[in-house]
Design an enzyme around this catalytic site. Structure first.
Site, PDB file in Angstrom:
ATOM      1  N   GLU A 149       0.826  -1.211   0.000  1.00  0.00           N
ATOM      2  CA  GLU A 149       0.000   0.000   0.000  1.00  0.00           C
ATOM      3  C   GLU A 149       0.858   1.258   0.000  1.00  0.00           C
ATOM      4  O   GLU A 149       1.672   1.462   0.907  1.00  0.00           O
ATOM      5  CB  GLU A 149      -0.900   0.031   1.239  1.00  0.00           C
ATOM      6  N   GLU A 248     -11.147   2.498   6.833  1.00  0.00           N
ATOM      7  CA  GLU A 248     -10.028   2.921   7.683  1.00  0.00           C
ATOM      8  C   GLU A 248     -10.186   4.408   7.975  1.00  0.00           C
ATOM      9  O   GLU A 248      -9.499   5.248   7.400  1.00  0.00           O
ATOM     10  CB  GLU A 248      -8.688   2.623   7.008  1.00  0.00           C
TER      11      GLU A 248
END
Length: 270
Positions: A149, A248
């Site tokens: 990521e 998130e």
């Protein structure tokens, strides 16, 4: 099609207490899946028991991040820490297998304090590729997808090594293994590049997981900010994205109260 959302219990349901207690809170709120950053402060048996009692799927975990107290945030690209990376990977596999988790985020880590990004790039990239080749093959044997990521360097973490999808795809090409995919967080993508519609179309074949939050406050997707998530969800639906989307974000208040946007989305999709 209806998009699938999983609660990130490292960020959400903090009012429930420690991370194991948040599994039950997520389940009671209606989530079928959860993701979590770092579970390693809790015995694996405790985490598994909480997950099973909640009746949720463990969609994603982060790999063991190294020594957080000393500023480490991932080991995969750190020269000289290859053995620590392999040891951390085995610990993470233990948790993933016990939780029946099929996705693992391998965090690249930060540029060492006394290095510039430019000076560190060659050795960190070489280390990252080497470790990802090893991890991709190792995780494939366990039926676990490896994810990397990009984390934005403009606001969140200026020292994080992997900071754009373009860099991630270049790394993935050098690794040359189908068991490594991109984890695209729209918060970081919007800050680094914007251009979300074209980014979805360009990166979708390489994506193994997505995450969302509002920009710049990193709150619920329906709060005031730069991203029109109603539009983004439509683009993802039209593109046929059928993977999970991790939430998130930092709830503005009570987590369940802040899920009104999700309840409206589900109701609209029926």
């Amino acid at each position: 099609m209806t998009l699938k959302f999983c609660a990130n219990i490292s960020w959400m349901f903090r009012e429930a207490g420690a991370v194991p207690l948040r599994y039950g809170a997520a389940g009671r709120a209606g989530f079928r899946g959860v993701e979590a950053a770092f579970l390693y402060d809790h015995p694996v048996e405790e985490v598994v028991k909480a997950k099973e009692e909640a009746g949720v799927e463990q969609v994603l975990i982060n790999m063991f991040p190294g020594n957080l107290a000393e500023g480490e945030l991932g080991l995969a690209a750190l020269p000289g820490r290859q053995q620590a990376f392999k040891d951390g990977l085995e610990l993470s596999i233990k948790y993933a297998n016990a939780l029946n988790c099929k996705r693992m985020h391998l965090m690249a880590g930060r540029v060492p304090v006394d290095w510039s990004r430019e000076a560190a790039l060659p050795s960190m990239e070489e280390t990252f590729v080497e470790n990802l080749k090893f991890a991709a093959a190792r995780l494939e044997k366990e039926g676990i997808l490896a994810l990397i990521e990009p984390i934005n360097s403009k606001m969140t973490d200026p020292k994080y090594f992997l900071n754009t999808p373009q860099q991630a795809l270049q790394i993935m090409q050098k690794v040359g293994h189908e068991n490594v995919k991109l984890q695209l967080d729209f918060f970081h993508q919007q800050i680094m590049d914007g251009n979300l519609t074209n980014s979805i179309k360009e990166y979708l074949p390489h994506i193994g997981h997505m995450q969302i939050s509002q920009v710049l406050g990193r709150g619920e997707p329906d709060t005031e900010g730069e991203v029109n998530y109603g539009y983004v969800f439509g683009v993802l639906e039209s593109a046929g994205y059928d993977g999970w989307i991790g939430l998130e974000y930092n709830p503005a208040g009570d987590t369940v109260t802040g899920l009104e946007w999700w309840r409206k989305y589900i109701s609209k999709s029926k």
